[in-house]
Design a protein around this motif. Sequence first.
Motif, PDB file in Angstrom:
ATOM      1  N   ALA A   9      43.711  49.613  37.263  1.00  0.00           N
ATOM      2  CA  ALA A   9      44.080  49.410  38.713  1.00  0.00           C
ATOM      3  C   ALA A   9      43.882  47.939  38.830  1.00  0.00           C
ATOM      4  O   ALA A   9      44.146  47.247  39.800  1.00  0.00           O
ATOM      5  CB  ALA A   9      42.835  50.299  39.387  1.00  0.00           C
ATOM      6  N   THR A  10      42.849  47.281  38.170  1.00  0.00           N
ATOM      7  CA  THR A  10      42.139  45.862  38.367  1.00  0.00           C
ATOM      8  C   THR A  10      42.806  44.889  37.105  1.00  0.00           C
ATOM      9  O   THR A  10      42.656  43.871  37.590  1.00  0.00           O
ATOM     10  CB  THR A  10      40.856  45.880  38.334  1.00  0.00           C
ATOM     11  N   GLY A  11      43.208  45.264  36.247  1.00  0.00           N
ATOM     12  CA  GLY A  11      43.582  44.485  35.351  1.00  0.00           C
ATOM     13  C   GLY A  11      42.506  43.897  34.525  1.00  0.00           C
ATOM     14  O   GLY A  11      42.930  42.864  33.476  1.00  0.00           O
ATOM     15  N   ILE A  12      41.427  44.323  34.764  1.00  0.00           N
ATOM     16  CA  ILE A  12      40.646  43.938  33.762  1.00  0.00           C
ATOM     17  C   ILE A  12      40.203  44.535  32.581  1.00  0.00           C
ATOM     18  O   ILE A  12      40.321  45.882  32.648  1.00  0.00           O
ATOM     19  CB  ILE A  12      39.106  43.750  34.633  1.00  0.00           C
ATOM     20  N   PRO A  13      40.192  44.211  31.199  1.00  0.00           N
ATOM     21  CA  PRO A  13      40.265  44.737  30.048  1.00  0.00           C
ATOM     22  C   PRO A  13      38.952  45.912  30.167  1.00  0.00           C
ATOM     23  O   PRO A  13      37.946  45.583  30.639  1.00  0.00           O
ATOM     24  CB  PRO A  13      40.047  43.724  28.945  1.00  0.00           C
ATOM     25  N   GLY A 264      32.711  36.794  40.018  1.00  0.00           N
ATOM     26  CA  GLY A 264      33.685  36.683  40.984  1.00  0.00           C
ATOM     27  C   GLY A 264      34.531  35.286  40.958  1.00  0.00           C
ATOM     28  O   GLY A 264      35.772  35.093  40.917  1.00  0.00           O
ATOM     29  N   ALA A 265      33.732  34.348  40.886  1.00  0.00           N
ATOM     30  CA  ALA A 265      34.332  32.823  40.833  1.00  0.00           C
ATOM     31  C   ALA A 265      35.206  32.845  39.597  1.00  0.00           C
ATOM     32  O   ALA A 265      36.023  32.089  39.198  1.00  0.00           O
ATOM     33  CB  ALA A 265      33.154  32.103  40.854  1.00  0.00           C
ATOM     34  N   HIS A 266      34.460  33.303  38.504  1.00  0.00           N
ATOM     35  CA  HIS A 266      35.168  33.338  37.059  1.00  0.00           C
ATOM     36  C   HIS A 266      36.539  33.984  36.727  1.00  0.00           C
ATOM     37  O   HIS A 266      37.305  33.466  36.591  1.00  0.00           O
ATOM     38  CB  HIS A 266      34.107  33.706  36.009  1.00  0.00           C
ATOM     39  N   GLN A 267      36.420  35.229  37.723  1.00  0.00           N
ATOM     40  CA  GLN A 267      37.698  35.984  37.616  1.00  0.00           C
ATOM     41  C   GLN A 267      38.690  35.280  38.182  1.00  0.00           C
ATOM     42  O   GLN A 267      39.827  35.289  37.795  1.00  0.00           O
ATOM     43  CB  GLN A 267      37.336  37.232  38.173  1.00  0.00           C
TER      44      GLN A 267
END
Length: 540
Positions: A9-13, A264-267
């Motif tokens: 859903a988020t695309g985060i590994p 969050g800033a890194h993402q």
Amino acid sequence: MVLELLSDATGIPEPVLRVLFSILLAYPIALFYHIALLRPINLKNAPAIRNFYIVSTGLALAYFFNGPDIIHSLITTTVTWLLMWFGNAIDNRKFATALIFIFNITYLTLGYYYTATDEYDIDWTMTQCVLCLRMIGFAMDFMDGVTLLKSKESPDEKTTSDNKPAATANPSSNIKHELTTPRRVPHKQPVSFEKDCRLATLPSFLETIGYAYFFGAFLIGPQFSFKLYRKFITFSIYPNPTSIPSGSYKFALKCFLLGAIYLGAHQIAAGFFPINYLITEEYSARPFWEKLAFMWFATKFSFTKYLGVWTLAEGACVLSGISFNGYNEKGQAEWDGLSNVSIYRFEFATSLSQIVAAFNTNTNLWSKLYIFKRLMFLGNKNLSSIITLFFLAVWHGTHAGYFLCFSLEFFDIEVERRWSKRLEPYTRPLYDVKNRDKPLIQLLRRLHLFACWFGQTCGLHYAMVPFTLLRWEYSLKAWGAVYYCGHIVFVLLFLDMILPKRREKKSTEHVNTVENVKLNGESKINGYAKINQNGAIKTE
């Protein structure tokens, strides 16, 4: 299954989500500990109860992250404890410590070798590298404890003994507490490693497991001594064990929010400045100044994930109560004792020495105490620094990028030390109190601080390229795209060696005026003189 759905859903590994959830799950565990166990317990085995809770929750959390691969940390922890027992039995702790050092670093290196890919790997080696330092430091403290036995000093904690509760853990104890009034602990000094961490007697195996799997620090740190852990579970960490200092909830919330902001800033930033773009042909074809700017931002935001996860993990340690750092001058409790990064000092640092002091603080301090200072017999601080940095490179992994990064760190710091010393006569007037009311001096001082800040960030971010790209060919390609400009500048600055040396009086104390500036309301004095004394891994 839940993590797989969130990943889709988020695309985060999924491995990244597993790290994040492992850190976040430490918060409710710490909260329950705070409510139920972070208070006086009028039982003889109160420390054992606290330790059992930490053991059970730590193992559960480690299994959530590692799964069956938790066997690796269990093996190394068990073998380390058995070797310490063996060394004590044969009255040769030095031999046992040498075996423990070789065993742990070899086990970790083999783990890296068999699991490494072309990217940063999130697997059991991630927790193993934290455990590796913890077990080596643990063994060295036990080795040093022989001096306590020979001098007939009180073993370990004055109020504790193996498998016995601390006197301060029991409010009805007749033993008078040594610390009865608030004391000031310097803000910049972590509590992770005290001046004396020696262990006269071998801790129990269950205590060792609790120390190894402490729920707030087993995953990404911070590093701290067993002595601090024992003081934590026996309540001797607090001046008055019957009254736990307040303020931990507020500080833990601050860590949580600040860590979330940085992550969050890194993402978001990683989408605009992906680090892998540095090795593409499209990047190589861009104008030189655009490539430099992109490299600066890409590596800058690669730092934010470290700042984020360390700050987020710190919150759980704060909530548990282990990071208590004494009282400030106003009598307010401070909870930054296990902070692994000083955000403000890192973001506004004007020298690489300040970066070393503000970034990965507890690991740097561990390296200073357990590697650098134990190489004093070499009689050469530069050689000790090189060996320490080489050890840290090996500890990080087998990728060539780590060795490229740490080798540049040594030379960059050496260049900075030389030029700060050479330019001191010209920069000192900018920071002279007598000149602070002069508008022109104020302007020049601000310009100088900005130049120092920008210069150190450029050097730092350039050196960070191989640390993030990992592979030798990737690093060379990214540097080659900007014509190795950082190396050229470094070589030109290192020509300082052929310039005539400035004459100085031996009694003169060298002050790095770049660091003699006011940050966080404090005067940062002579930071690089300390680097010159302690090597590249100096921590303020």
